[in-house]
Scaffold this motif. Structure first.
Motif, PDB file in Angstrom:
ATOM      1  N   ALA A 159       6.141  10.009   2.868  1.00  0.00           N
ATOM      2  CA  ALA A 159       7.430  10.385   3.451  1.00  0.00           C
ATOM      3  C   ALA A 159       7.291  10.791   4.921  1.00  0.00           C
ATOM      4  O   ALA A 159       8.253  10.687   5.688  1.00  0.00           O
ATOM      5  CB  ALA A 159       8.043  11.529   2.646  1.00  0.00           C
ATOM      6  N   TYR A 160       6.104  11.261   5.334  1.00  0.00           N
ATOM      7  CA  TYR A 160       5.923  11.681   6.729  1.00  0.00           C
ATOM      8  C   TYR A 160       5.365  10.558   7.618  1.00  0.00           C
ATOM      9  O   TYR A 160       5.059  10.805   8.790  1.00  0.00           O
ATOM     10  CB  TYR A 160       5.014  12.915   6.793  1.00  0.00           C
ATOM     11  CG  TYR A 160       5.671  14.166   6.253  1.00  0.00           C
ATOM     12  CD1 TYR A 160       6.601  14.864   7.006  1.00  0.00           C
ATOM     13  CD2 TYR A 160       5.375  14.633   4.975  1.00  0.00           C
ATOM     14  CE1 TYR A 160       7.215  16.006   6.516  1.00  0.00           C
ATOM     15  CE2 TYR A 160       5.987  15.772   4.463  1.00  0.00           C
ATOM     16  CZ  TYR A 160       6.907  16.456   5.247  1.00  0.00           C
ATOM     17  OH  TYR A 160       7.523  17.579   4.755  1.00  0.00           O
ATOM     18  N   CYS A 161       5.163   9.379   7.060  1.00  0.00           N
ATOM     19  CA  CYS A 161       4.767   8.184   7.845  1.00  0.00           C
ATOM     20  C   CYS A 161       3.415   8.344   8.539  1.00  0.00           C
ATOM     21  O   CYS A 161       3.227   7.799   9.644  1.00  0.00           O
ATOM     22  CB  CYS A 161       5.819   7.842   8.908  1.00  0.00           C
ATOM     23  SG  CYS A 161       7.540   8.004   8.456  1.00  0.00           S
ATOM     24  N   LEU A 162       2.472   9.071   7.967  1.00  0.00           N
ATOM     25  CA  LEU A 162       1.206   9.311   8.685  1.00  0.00           C
ATOM     26  C   LEU A 162      -0.022   8.769   7.949  1.00  0.00           C
ATOM     27  O   LEU A 162      -1.116   9.341   8.076  1.00  0.00           O
ATOM     28  CB  LEU A 162       1.014  10.816   8.920  1.00  0.00           C
ATOM     29  CG  LEU A 162       1.951  11.499   9.919  1.00  0.00           C
ATOM     30  CD1 LEU A 162       1.537  12.961  10.118  1.00  0.00           C
ATOM     31  CD2 LEU A 162       1.950  10.787  11.270  1.00  0.00           C
ATOM     32  N   ALA A 163       0.113   7.667   7.232  1.00  0.00           N
ATOM     33  CA  ALA A 163      -1.031   7.167   6.440  1.00  0.00           C
ATOM     34  C   ALA A 163      -2.264   6.945   7.312  1.00  0.00           C
ATOM     35  O   ALA A 163      -3.398   7.169   6.878  1.00  0.00           O
ATOM     36  CB  ALA A 163      -0.653   5.885   5.718  1.00  0.00           C
ATOM     37  N   GLY A 164      -2.041   6.515   8.542  1.00  0.00           N
ATOM     38  CA  GLY A 164      -3.188   6.211   9.414  1.00  0.00           C
ATOM     39  C   GLY A 164      -3.920   7.445   9.907  1.00  0.00           C
ATOM     40  O   GLY A 164      -5.086   7.355  10.293  1.00  0.00           O
ATOM     41  N   SER A 170       0.801  -1.241   0.000  1.00  0.00           N
ATOM     42  CA  SER A 170       0.000   0.000   0.000  1.00  0.00           C
ATOM     43  C   SER A 170       0.823   1.275   0.000  1.00  0.00           C
ATOM     44  O   SER A 170       0.271   2.339   0.292  1.00  0.00           O
ATOM     45  CB  SER A 170      -0.961   0.014   1.187  1.00  0.00           C
ATOM     46  OG  SER A 170      -0.925  -1.160   1.899  1.00  0.00           O
ATOM     47  N   ASN A 171       2.090   1.179  -0.328  1.00  0.00           N
ATOM     48  CA  ASN A 171       2.935   2.379  -0.403  1.00  0.00           C
ATOM     49  C   ASN A 171       2.902   3.225   0.866  1.00  0.00           C
ATOM     50  O   ASN A 171       3.057   4.452   0.822  1.00  0.00           O
ATOM     51  CB  ASN A 171       2.584   3.251  -1.619  1.00  0.00           C
ATOM     52  CG  ASN A 171       2.954   2.563  -2.916  1.00  0.00           C
ATOM     53  OD1 ASN A 171       3.596   1.518  -2.906  1.00  0.00           O
ATOM     54  ND2 ASN A 171       2.551   3.148  -4.030  1.00  0.00           N
ATOM     55  N   GLU A 172       2.648   2.546   1.990  1.00  0.00           N
ATOM     56  CA  GLU A 172       2.803   3.259   3.266  1.00  0.00           C
ATOM     57  C   GLU A 172       4.298   3.356   3.550  1.00  0.00           C
ATOM     58  O   GLU A 172       5.108   2.690   2.897  1.00  0.00           O
ATOM     59  CB  GLU A 172       2.150   2.448   4.399  1.00  0.00           C
ATOM     60  CG  GLU A 172       0.657   2.275   4.264  1.00  0.00           C
ATOM     61  CD  GLU A 172       0.191   0.927   4.793  1.00  0.00           C
ATOM     62  OE1 GLU A 172       0.976  -0.055   4.754  1.00  0.00           O
ATOM     63  OE2 GLU A 172      -0.972   0.858   5.222  1.00  0.00           O
TER      64      GLU A 172
END
Ligand SMILES: Cc1ncc(COP(=O)(O)O)c(C=O)c1O
Length: 369
Positions: free
Chosen positions: A226-231, A42-44
């Motif tokens: 890039a900011y690691c905030l998908a959730g 999912s490209n997370e």
């Protein structure tokens, strides 16, 4: 089926044809059901966000009882960083929400939208919901890289065209459109929607400049990669202030981003060093993964994103299922196209090992005596 089909009669025509989200997002369910799987579908970002995000989420407790402000500090920070007015930035619960609002603000049933193919499937899904006339323009597939066919895209623009969509770097193929070609697209169509979800991982020009150069460009960005905030669901769009004011009218009044996500987004955005390290790590791993895939004899396409597309001559579903059998979830993005998210080094080694095993000839069955 409902009794005497009342639901069918209520639904708009497009609703009968729309594919289900559950089916589209099945890979997320597969990954969520088994924590031992390596999750590269999912490209997370497979690393956690900056530690400053943790502190921000703790602080978020203190104003969780209050509605978020109409112009949150994150919006000011984004405007300042990109050197534009605050009215030229809109926030959304992920860039998906903003892309959807942009399409709804401009596209009616029957309007033409030029859509390079293959690209992120959500464009098509949202356009189908609007009953837009989708004008597909195939990308060129070279031996090791895809490319946009910009002349074909411009030829596809007619008086009925409302929007040209360009995803750069493109999901799933990984190629980016050079800035001078983006300028040609901006000049040709009534509106260029540039989805720059993966621009952090590209080494090219700063595409945000296009917003200064033309009123007819909107650029969407996300905190999910890039900011690691998908959730947490944070995205933004930049463009002309009047245009965005109309897009805003297609968002729900009040914020659909929670105040917790706004605090977290700001903390992540301000930790520039963490962001820089993530981008460097992913770029380096992307190049290593691509080279190792090629060394295995896999046709891997050059990528400027946080993912690598590979060709699956045996069929994408067959290959993805075989890789899953070896513990890694990857994504089917076309009949013969599989997309692998760039993870941490050990995760990337995991997918390489899975592909090696999936491709290894199976031992011949012993013939009965
Ligand atoms: C091309 C592209 N655009 C936009 C998004 C949406 O990102 P989000 O809604 O999480 O900001 C994604 C997510 O995978 C994507 O691949």
């Amino acid at each position: 089926m409902t009794a005497d089909g009342w639901l069918d009669r209520l639904l708009v025509p497009a609703a009968h044809r729309l594919p289900s989200n559950a089916e589209y997002l099945a890979h997320l369910g597969v990954a969520a059901a088994d924590e031992t799987l390596i999750r590269l579908a999912s490209n997370e970002n497979t690393e956690p966000p900056s530690p400053r995000v943790r502190e921000a989420l703790e602080r978020a407790y203190l104003d969780a009882n209050l509605s978020p402000p109409p112009v949150p500090p994150l919006r000011h920070a984004l405007a300042a960083r990109h050197g534009v007015g605050v009215e030229q930035v809109l926030l959304g619960a992920g860039s998906t929400e903003l892309i959807d609002a942009i399409l709804r603000a401009f596209v009616r049933a029957g309007d033409e939208v030029v859509l390079p193919t293959p690209s992120w499937p959500v464009f098509r899904r949202r356009l189908e919901a609007l009953e837009a006339r989708i004008v597909d323009v195939p990308l060129d597939a070279g031996e090791e890289a895809y490319a946009y066919d910009v002349d074909a895209m411009l030829d596809a623009v007619t008086d009925e065209t409302k929007i040209l969509i360009v995803c750069s770097p493109n999901n799933p193929t990984g190629n980016a459109m050079p800035t001078n070609e983006l300028r040609r697209c901006a000049a040709a169509g009534p509106l260029l929607l540039l989805d720059a979800a993966y621009a952090d991982f590209d080494t090219g020009d700063d595409v945000m400049r296009l917003v200064d150069e033309s009123e007819r460009v909107v650029v969407t960005r996300t905190f999910s990669k890039a900011y690691c905030l998908a959730g947490l669901r944070v995205g933004y769009v930049m463009g002309n202030g009047d245009l965005l004011d109309h897009v805003d009218r297609f968002l729900v009044p009040g914020s659909s981003i929670s105040s917790a996500a706004l605090h977290a987004g700001l903390a992540a955005f301000e930790d520039e060093e963490y962001h820089r390290r993530q981008v460097e790590r992913i770029r380096a791993e992307r190049e290593r993964l691509t080279a190792e895939l090629r060394a295995l004899g896999v046709r891997a396409f050059d990528s400027r994103g946080n993912f690598v597309a590979i060709e699956a001559p045996e069929g994408a579903r067959t290959l993805a299922d075989a890789i899953l059998e070896h513990g890694v979830v990857v994504r089917v993005m076309g009949e013969r196209l599989v997309r692998i998210t760039v993870g941490r080094r050990e995760e990337n080694d995991g997918v390489l090992a899975a592909i090696r095993r999936a491709r290894a000839p199976r031992p011949a069955a012993r013939s009965p005596r």
